[in-house]
Motif scaffolding. Structure first.
Motif, mmCIF file in Angstrom:
data_model
loop_
_atom_site.group_PDB
_atom_site.id
_atom_site.type_symbol
_atom_site.label_atom_id
_atom_site.label_comp_id
_atom_site.label_asym_id
_atom_site.label_seq_id
_atom_site.Cartn_x
_atom_site.Cartn_y
_atom_site.Cartn_z
ATOM 1 N N PHE A 1 11.700 -1.024 12.738
ATOM 2 C CA PHE A 1 11.579 -0.500 11.381
ATOM 3 C C PHE A 1 11.317 -1.639 10.405
ATOM 4 C CE2 PHE A 1 13.946 2.766 13.574
ATOM 5 C CZ PHE A 1 13.506 3.955 13.008
ATOM 6 N N TYR A 2 10.487 -1.339 9.399
ATOM 7 C CA TYR A 2 10.157 -2.361 8.412
ATOM 8 C C TYR A 2 10.133 -1.730 7.020
ATOM 9 C CZ TYR A 2 7.796 -6.314 6.197
ATOM 10 O OH TYR A 2 7.491 -7.376 5.380
ATOM 11 N N ARG A 3 10.735 -2.412 6.055
ATOM 12 C CA ARG A 3 10.695 -1.929 4.673
ATOM 13 C C ARG A 3 9.451 -2.475 4.000
ATOM 14 N NH1 ARG A 3 15.453 -1.936 0.013
ATOM 15 N NH2 ARG A 3 14.330 -0.537 -1.404
ATOM 16 N N ILE A 4 8.476 -1.607 3.799
ATOM 17 C CA ILE A 4 7.186 -2.052 3.285
ATOM 18 C C ILE A 4 7.150 -2.147 1.765
ATOM 19 C CG2 ILE A 4 5.932 -1.144 5.274
ATOM 20 C CD1 ILE A 4 5.125 1.245 3.475
ATOM 21 N N ASN B 1 6.398 3.013 15.568
ATOM 22 C CA ASN B 1 5.778 4.051 16.397
ATOM 23 C C ASN B 1 5.160 5.188 15.597
ATOM 24 O OD1 ASN B 1 8.079 5.347 15.517
ATOM 25 N ND2 ASN B 1 8.667 6.154 17.508
ATOM 26 N N ALA B 2 5.309 5.186 14.254
ATOM 27 C CA ALA B 2 4.745 6.259 13.435
ATOM 28 C C ALA B 2 3.505 5.812 12.659
ATOM 29 C CB ALA B 2 5.794 6.788 12.458
ATOM 30 N N LEU B 3 3.055 4.595 12.865
ATOM 31 C CA LEU B 3 1.893 4.093 12.129
ATOM 32 C C LEU B 3 0.618 4.639 12.756
ATOM 33 C CD1 LEU B 3 2.906 0.354 11.593
ATOM 34 C CD2 LEU B 3 3.508 2.364 10.230
ATOM 35 N N LYS B 4 0.009 5.612 12.085
ATOM 36 C CA LYS B 4 -1.199 6.249 12.614
ATOM 37 C C LYS B 4 -2.428 5.404 12.321
ATOM 38 C CE LYS B 4 -3.654 10.684 12.457
ATOM 39 N NZ LYS B 4 -3.672 12.036 11.820
ATOM 40 N N GLU B 5 -2.550 4.967 11.065
ATOM 41 C CA GLU B 5 -3.653 4.091 10.657
ATOM 42 C C GLU B 5 -3.142 3.114 9.610
ATOM 43 O OE1 GLU B 5 -7.547 5.804 9.715
ATOM 44 O OE2 GLU B 5 -6.710 7.744 10.312
ATOM 45 N N ILE B 6 -3.798 1.953 9.526
ATOM 46 C CA ILE B 6 -3.516 0.967 8.479
ATOM 47 C C ILE B 6 -4.844 0.632 7.816
ATOM 48 C CG2 ILE B 6 -2.561 -1.298 7.940
ATOM 49 C CD1 ILE B 6 -0.977 -1.075 10.575
ATOM 50 N N VAL B 7 -4.920 0.846 6.513
ATOM 51 C CA VAL B 7 -6.180 0.735 5.792
ATOM 52 C C VAL B 7 -6.051 -0.314 4.689
ATOM 53 C CG1 VAL B 7 -7.907 1.993 4.450
ATOM 54 C CG2 VAL B 7 -6.598 3.184 6.230
ATOM 55 N N VAL B 8 -7.086 -1.141 4.521
ATOM 56 C CA VAL B 8 -7.109 -2.109 3.419
ATOM 57 C C VAL B 8 -7.141 -1.345 2.104
ATOM 58 C CG1 VAL B 8 -8.384 -3.976 2.324
ATOM 59 C CG2 VAL B 8 -8.244 -3.852 4.821
ATOM 60 N N TYR B 9 -6.280 -1.754 1.165
ATOM 61 C CA TYR B 9 -6.117 -1.028 -0.103
ATOM 62 C C TYR B 9 -6.353 -2.001 -1.254
ATOM 63 C CZ TYR B 9 -4.081 2.750 -2.980
ATOM 64 O OH TYR B 9 -3.882 3.769 -3.891
ATOM 65 N N SER B 10 -6.304 -1.503 -2.469
ATOM 66 C CA SER B 10 -6.591 -2.312 -3.650
ATOM 67 C C SER B 10 -5.536 -3.395 -3.867
ATOM 68 C CB SER B 10 -6.669 -1.419 -4.892
ATOM 69 O OG SER B 10 -5.430 -0.778 -5.127
ATOM 70 N N ASN B 11 -5.925 -4.438 -4.613
ATOM 71 C CA ASN B 11 -5.022 -5.544 -4.974
ATOM 72 C C ASN B 11 -4.385 -6.212 -3.753
ATOM 73 O OD1 ASN B 11 -5.453 -5.196 -7.774
ATOM 74 N ND2 ASN B 11 -3.914 -3.577 -7.827
ATOM 75 N N SER B 12 -5.169 -6.384 -2.707
ATOM 76 C CA SER B 12 -4.737 -7.086 -1.495
ATOM 77 C C SER B 12 -3.568 -6.405 -0.800
ATOM 78 C CB SER B 12 -4.360 -8.540 -1.837
ATOM 79 O OG SER B 12 -5.437 -9.216 -2.431
ATOM 80 N N ARG B 13 -3.435 -5.105 -0.982
ATOM 81 C CA ARG B 13 -2.365 -4.355 -0.328
ATOM 82 C C ARG B 13 -2.908 -3.595 0.892
ATOM 83 N NH1 ARG B 13 -0.169 -0.821 -5.157
ATOM 84 N NH2 ARG B 13 -2.430 -0.676 -5.481
ATOM 85 N N LEU B 14 -2.005 -2.953 1.591
ATOM 86 C CA LEU B 14 -2.374 -2.129 2.735
ATOM 87 C C LEU B 14 -1.841 -0.722 2.533
ATOM 88 C CD1 LEU B 14 -1.484 -4.586 5.650
ATOM 89 C CD2 LEU B 14 -3.778 -4.088 4.749
ATOM 90 N N LYS B 15 -2.591 0.252 3.010
ATOM 91 C CA LYS B 15 -2.155 1.644 2.947
ATOM 92 C C LYS B 15 -1.898 2.127 4.374
ATOM 93 C CE LYS B 15 -3.555 6.255 1.365
ATOM 94 N NZ LYS B 15 -4.565 7.042 0.603
ATOM 95 N N ILE B 16 -0.762 2.777 4.558
ATOM 96 C CA ILE B 16 -0.389 3.284 5.870
ATOM 97 C C ILE B 16 -0.590 4.796 5.914
ATOM 98 C CG2 ILE B 16 1.543 3.654 7.460
ATOM 99 C CD1 ILE B 16 2.630 0.962 6.550
ATOM 100 N N ILE C 1 2.304 2.607 0.690
ATOM 101 C CA ILE C 1 1.638 1.333 0.433
ATOM 102 C C ILE C 1 2.542 0.161 0.801
ATOM 103 C CG2 ILE C 1 0.482 -0.094 -1.301
ATOM 104 C CD1 ILE C 1 -0.911 2.579 -0.742
ATOM 105 N N VAL C 2 1.968 -0.811 1.517
ATOM 106 C CA VAL C 2 2.674 -2.067 1.763
ATOM 107 C C VAL C 2 2.501 -2.933 0.521
ATOM 108 C CG1 VAL C 2 2.861 -4.097 3.244
ATOM 109 C CG2 VAL C 2 2.140 -1.894 4.220
ATOM 110 N N SER C 3 3.594 -3.292 -0.125
ATOM 111 C CA SER C 3 3.504 -4.090 -1.351
ATOM 112 C C SER C 3 2.853 -5.439 -1.061
ATOM 113 C CB SER C 3 4.888 -4.289 -1.965
ATOM 114 O OG SER C 3 5.754 -4.933 -1.065
ATOM 115 N N ARG C 4 2.155 -5.976 -2.043
ATOM 116 C CA ARG C 4 1.339 -7.173 -1.850
ATOM 117 C C ARG C 4 2.150 -8.350 -1.304
ATOM 118 N NH1 ARG C 4 -2.113 -8.883 -6.935
ATOM 119 N NH2 ARG C 4 0.004 -9.048 -7.781
ATOM 120 N N GLU C 5 3.376 -8.536 -1.807
ATOM 121 C CA GLU C 5 4.173 -9.676 -1.372
ATOM 122 C C GLU C 5 4.679 -9.539 0.068
ATOM 123 O OE1 GLU C 5 6.928 -6.884 -3.692
ATOM 124 O OE2 GLU C 5 4.877 -7.647 -3.840
#
Length: 250
Positions: free
Chosen positions: A198-201, A210-225, A236-240
């Motif tokens: 588990f990870y706090r994004i 095990n629940a990550l279906k897709e990881i997509v590049v998002y705005s402001n250097s973030r990631l969308k799960i 959203i994975v926060s930028r930091e």
């Protein structure tokens, strides 16, 4: 009756304090480290009862008893697995497994009050217990109990799609697209979940690998799960945390 809580995770300490207060008892003091506890016990009357976490931010809590003789009764709060806890019973010590259940808390306090009224003394073999915990790895929480009306439901960790916070509440969202309110904060969950799984994004979400279906590049250097069923908000994975998150999934 005077009570002190020694717990390094401040949200967990405040949560336990609220649960104790709901049972009609006031907490004298919240302490968060071995150093802080040593200073406080050196300058204050010792309480009737201590709720004691095993592992504090600056060492094992048993170090307190190496330096100060404390005659207070102790209820341990711990995330260690049950076979190790058998040592507590051998030493007539009560324990509460995290996250702390209100009914178990009430029973533990009632047991302490009975011993107090009967003036029973507790003989604590801290050296025996300390030697056990120095060799045991932390055991993480693998299931959660939630209330649904008058019923209780057990949710295993492999059924969880994410944890999220909303309107000052914390929820489990499961893979079968259901949401359950739990009596715990994301801050406390971070300490109880296996960090390999588990990870706090962000401030709002904790996700399992095990629940990550897709990881997509998002705005402001973030990631969308993209999760299998959760659609209420963008996850959203926060930028930091992006770099650390990438290392986690590698």
């Amino acid at each position: 009756m005077t009570i002190v809580i020694i717990e390094d995770e401040k949200p967990a300490a405040r949560l336990l304090q609220r649960k104790v207060q709901q049972l009609g008892y006031l907490t004298t003091k919240l302490l968060h480290s071995v150093e802080e506890a040593l200073e406080w016990f050196s300058n204050n009357a010792h309480p009737d009862l201590i709720f004691l976490d095993i592992q504090l931010s600056d060492g094992l809590s048993f170090e307190i008893f190496d330096k100060i003789e404390i005659k207070s009764a102790i209820i341990f709060t711990t995330a260690y697995e049950s076979y190790a806890l058998r040592a507590f019973k051998l030493n007539s010590i009560d324990y509460l497994l995290k996250p702390i259940d209100e009914e178990e808390l009430a029973v533990a306090i009632a047991k302490f009050k009975t011993r107090l009224e009967q003036k029973e003394s507790l003989s604590l073999n801290f050296e025996q217990i300390k030697s056990m915990f120095s060799t045991q790895e932390k055991v993480f929480k693998t299931r959660f109990t939630v209330k649904i009306g008058a019923h209780l439901k057990i949710i295993n960790s492999d059924e969880i799609e994410c944890f999220y916070s909303e309107n000052k509440g914390t929820y489990i969202h499961t893979l079968d697209n259901r949401d359950y309110l739990i009596d715990c904060t994301l801050e406390v969950l971070e300490t109880e979940l296996d960090p390999r799984k588990f990870y706090r994004i962000s401030r709002k979400f904790i996700v399992p690998l095990n629940a990550l279906k897709e990881i997509v590049v998002y705005s402001n250097s973030r990631l969308k799960i993209i999760l299998p069923t959760y659609k209420a908000d963008d996850v959203i994975v926060s930028r930091e945390k992006v770099t650390d998150f990438k290392n986690w999934i590698s």
